[in-house]
Design a protein around this motif. Structure first.
Motif, PDB file in Angstrom:
ATOM      1  N   ALA A 184       0.814  -1.211   0.000  1.00 24.80           N
ATOM      2  CA  ALA A 184       0.000   0.000   0.000  1.00 24.80           C
ATOM      3  C   ALA A 184       0.849   1.263   0.000  1.00 24.80           C
ATOM      4  O   ALA A 184       0.392   2.326  -0.426  1.00 24.80           O
ATOM      5  CB  ALA A 184      -0.925   0.000   1.218  1.00 24.80           C
ATOM      6  N   ALA A 185       2.085   1.163   0.472  1.00 20.43           N
ATOM      7  CA  ALA A 185       2.973   2.326   0.538  1.00 20.43           C
ATOM      8  C   ALA A 185       3.677   2.600  -0.781  1.00 20.43           C
ATOM      9  O   ALA A 185       4.401   3.597  -0.892  1.00 20.43           O
ATOM     10  CB  ALA A 185       4.012   2.113   1.638  1.00 20.43           C
ATOM     11  N   GLY A 186       3.488   1.745  -1.778  1.00 20.52           N
ATOM     12  CA  GLY A 186       4.170   1.933  -3.048  1.00 20.52           C
ATOM     13  C   GLY A 186       5.420   1.083  -3.135  1.00 20.52           C
ATOM     14  O   GLY A 186       5.659   0.198  -2.304  1.00 20.52           O
ATOM     15  N   PRO A 187       6.257   1.341  -4.129  1.00 18.67           N
ATOM     16  CA  PRO A 187       7.418   0.469  -4.396  1.00 18.67           C
ATOM     17  C   PRO A 187       8.606   0.776  -3.481  1.00 18.67           C
ATOM     18  O   PRO A 187       9.714   1.050  -3.943  1.00 18.67           O
ATOM     19  CB  PRO A 187       7.743   0.777  -5.855  1.00 18.67           C
ATOM     20  N   LEU A 188       8.375   0.705  -2.182  1.00 16.00           N
ATOM     21  CA  LEU A 188       9.439   1.008  -1.226  1.00 16.00           C
ATOM     22  C   LEU A 188      10.195  -0.242  -0.789  1.00 16.00           C
ATOM     23  O   LEU A 188      11.367  -0.162  -0.405  1.00 16.00           O
ATOM     24  CB  LEU A 188       8.860   1.704   0.008  1.00 16.00           C
ATOM     25  N   PHE A 189       9.506  -1.394  -0.818  1.00 14.53           N
ATOM     26  CA  PHE A 189      10.105  -2.653  -0.366  1.00 14.53           C
ATOM     27  C   PHE A 189       9.788  -3.760  -1.348  1.00 14.53           C
ATOM     28  O   PHE A 189       8.710  -3.783  -1.957  1.00 14.53           O
ATOM     29  CB  PHE A 189       9.572  -3.047   1.017  1.00 14.53           C
ATOM     30  N   GLU A 190      10.717  -4.692  -1.473  1.00 13.96           N
ATOM     31  CA  GLU A 190      10.436  -5.915  -2.208  1.00 13.96           C
ATOM     32  C   GLU A 190       9.471  -6.780  -1.397  1.00 13.96           C
ATOM     33  O   GLU A 190       9.257  -6.561  -0.207  1.00 13.96           O
ATOM     34  CB  GLU A 190      11.742  -6.667  -2.476  1.00 13.96           C
ATOM     35  N   ASP A 191       8.888  -7.773  -2.058  1.00 14.86           N
ATOM     36  CA  ASP A 191       7.947  -8.655  -1.369  1.00 14.86           C
ATOM     37  C   ASP A 191       8.679  -9.405  -0.252  1.00 14.86           C
ATOM     38  O   ASP A 191       9.779  -9.922  -0.467  1.00 14.86           O
ATOM     39  CB  ASP A 191       7.347  -9.650  -2.360  1.00 14.86           C
ATOM     40  N   PRO A 192       8.110  -9.469   0.950  1.00 11.31           N
ATOM     41  CA  PRO A 192       8.837 -10.085   2.066  1.00 11.31           C
ATOM     42  C   PRO A 192       8.949 -11.608   1.952  1.00 11.31           C
ATOM     43  O   PRO A 192       8.045 -12.280   1.477  1.00 11.31           O
ATOM     44  CB  PRO A 192       8.012  -9.690   3.292  1.00 11.31           C
ATOM     45  N   GLU A 193      10.091 -12.102   2.403  1.00  9.50           N
ATOM     46  CA  GLU A 193      10.275 -13.533   2.616  1.00  9.50           C
ATOM     47  C   GLU A 193       9.765 -13.881   4.019  1.00  9.50           C
ATOM     48  O   GLU A 193       9.683 -13.004   4.886  1.00  9.50           O
ATOM     49  CB  GLU A 193      11.749 -13.910   2.535  1.00  9.50           C
ATOM     50  N   GLU A 194       9.445 -15.143   4.239  1.00 14.23           N
ATOM     51  CA  GLU A 194       8.976 -15.543   5.560  1.00 14.23           C
ATOM     52  C   GLU A 194       9.679 -16.808   6.026  1.00 14.23           C
ATOM     53  O   GLU A 194      10.192 -17.590   5.227  1.00 14.23           O
ATOM     54  CB  GLU A 194       7.461 -15.728   5.585  1.00 14.23           C
ATOM     55  N   ASN A 195       9.675 -16.995   7.345  1.00 14.65           N
ATOM     56  CA  ASN A 195      10.352 -18.132   7.942  1.00 14.65           C
ATOM     57  C   ASN A 195       9.734 -18.368   9.318  1.00 14.65           C
ATOM     58  O   ASN A 195       9.126 -17.466   9.904  1.00 14.65           O
ATOM     59  CB  ASN A 195      11.851 -17.843   8.072  1.00 14.65           C
ATOM     60  N   ALA A 196       9.878 -19.563   9.843  1.00 17.22           N
ATOM     61  CA  ALA A 196       9.453 -19.891  11.199  1.00 17.22           C
ATOM     62  C   ALA A 196      10.533 -20.741  11.848  1.00 17.22           C
ATOM     63  O   ALA A 196      11.035 -21.690  11.233  1.00 17.22           O
ATOM     64  CB  ALA A 196       8.123 -20.639  11.201  1.00 17.22           C
ATOM     65  N   VAL A 197      10.891 -20.389  13.072  1.00 18.51           N
ATOM     66  CA  VAL A 197      11.981 -21.052  13.787  1.00 18.51           C
ATOM     67  C   VAL A 197      11.476 -21.437  15.171  1.00 18.51           C
ATOM     68  O   VAL A 197      10.764 -20.655  15.823  1.00 18.51           O
ATOM     69  CB  VAL A 197      13.204 -20.118  13.908  1.00 18.51           C
ATOM     70  N   THR A 198      11.851 -22.618  15.644  1.00 17.64           N
ATOM     71  CA  THR A 198      11.460 -23.052  16.980  1.00 17.64           C
ATOM     72  C   THR A 198      12.692 -23.174  17.875  1.00 17.64           C
ATOM     73  O   THR A 198      13.803 -23.401  17.407  1.00 17.64           O
ATOM     74  CB  THR A 198      10.720 -24.399  16.941  1.00 17.64           C
ATOM     75  N   CYS A 199      12.448 -23.021  19.174  1.00 17.39           N
ATOM     76  CA  CYS A 199      13.522 -23.155  20.163  1.00 17.39           C
ATOM     77  C   CYS A 199      12.867 -23.350  21.525  1.00 17.39           C
ATOM     78  O   CYS A 199      11.634 -23.344  21.641  1.00 17.39           O
ATOM     79  CB  CYS A 199      14.427 -21.916  20.180  1.00 17.39           C
TER      80      CYS A 199
END
Length: 307
Positions: free
Chosen positions: A219-234
């Motif tokens: 919505a803010a325009g072309p300021l960021f590339e599409d985010p990557e995602e991850n999930a980590v357990t500990c």
């Protein structure tokens, strides 16, 4: 709408009332998650809405310089005591007290849902250098572990129960700057559930929060590339008493009437001790899950301004 906005503002102001307990009990995200969130060779990183510094010290191990921005005076004082090597500043995601394009990374831990994304996203982009990274993480108890899911069943406070301000002085104080964390969109889908008692399965929670973040960034325009995602357990070492007390650092629990809060935390400790057959002071491994996103600042032709 006004009532929900008011409640969200009140919830945003509650954390300073438990700053010391927050610092003692809230675990930082999993170490492998922080490794994934912080770019290799990071020179200068911002811990945004840093709270009591739960994440700040870990960032100091992975970056040359750490700046921590926190709007609540009480939380910021605790943060400064815990992390003397960090530069600690008063500010909000919507108005950062930092120059343009000087940061390699901005990390937001369990706070994105308090921001006004229409103002916060361009402001974060402004302080990041082109190619810098925005990282967002939520740290939750890992309810994929059966006994954790069983323990949490039935512990969420009744949303219809009356709530009160954190103390009688609250009504006499000037507006707390932490209230600026409040997101302006009152829609229920905007507000992330309290991580203390997750409502959704982890895969669904990852998808829903990721969708909100992507929507905010696009919505803010072309300021960021599409985010990557991850999930980590500990896991984190704790005791049944402290695991139960951890619940008391989340806004919905802080705002319960004192007797209801006392009963909830006592029930949490009693049921956990029974489930694990442990005395109150014996340590055990409490499972956590860090839900992570990272997005790269695009190399736009013109520097983002404050507008």
């Amino acid at each position: 709408m006004a009532d929900q906005d008011s409640e969200r503002g009140l919830r945003a102001r509650t954390f300073g009332t438990v700053a010391e307990e927050y610092a003692r009990l809230r675990p930082a995200p999993c170490g492998a998650a922080v490794d994934w969130l912080v770019p290799e060779g990071c020179g200068r990183v911002l811990d945004l809405a840093a709270g009591a510094g739960t994440l700040t010290a870990m960032l100091g191990e992975r970056a040359g310089e750490v700046v921590a921005v926190e709007p609540d005076d009480r939380m910021r004082a605790t943060l400064a005591d815990r992390c003397p090597d960090a530069t600690v500043l008063n500010g909000t995601a919507e108005e950062l007290p930092l120059p343009d394009g000087q940061l390699d990374a901005v990390v937001v831990a369990s706070a994105w849902h308090w921001f006004d994304p229409e103002r916060a996203v361009p402001e974060i982009a402004r302080v990041l250098r082109p190619g810098g990274r925005l990282s967002v993480v939520w740290n939750t108890l890992d309810i994929t572990v059966p006994w954790v899911a069983e323990w949490y069943a039935g512990l969420r406070p009744d949303p219809a129960a009356p709530r009160e301000a954190p103390g009688p002085a609250a009504s006499r104080e000037a507006p707390d700057p932490a209230a600026s964390r409040e997101a302006p969109d009152p829609a229920a889908s905007r507000e992330a559930p309290d991580p203390a008692v997750p409502r959704e399965a982890p895969d669904r929670r990852l998808a829903s929060r990721g969708a909100r973040l992507r929507e905010d960034l696009r919505a803010a325009g072309p300021l960021f590339e599409d985010p990557e995602e991850n999930a980590v357990t500990c896991t984190r070492r704790t005791t049944p008493a402290d695991a139960a007390a951890l619940l008391g650092t989340y806004s919905r629990v802080i705002m319960l009437p004192p007797e209801d809060r006392r009963r909830l935390l006592a029930k949490a400790e009693t049921t956990l001790r029974a489930r694990l057959s442990l005395p109150a002071d014996e340590e055990f491994d409490l499972p956590f899950r860090s839900l992570c996103w990272r997005a790269t600042r695009t190399a736009t032709p013109a520097q983002v301004g404050r507008g």
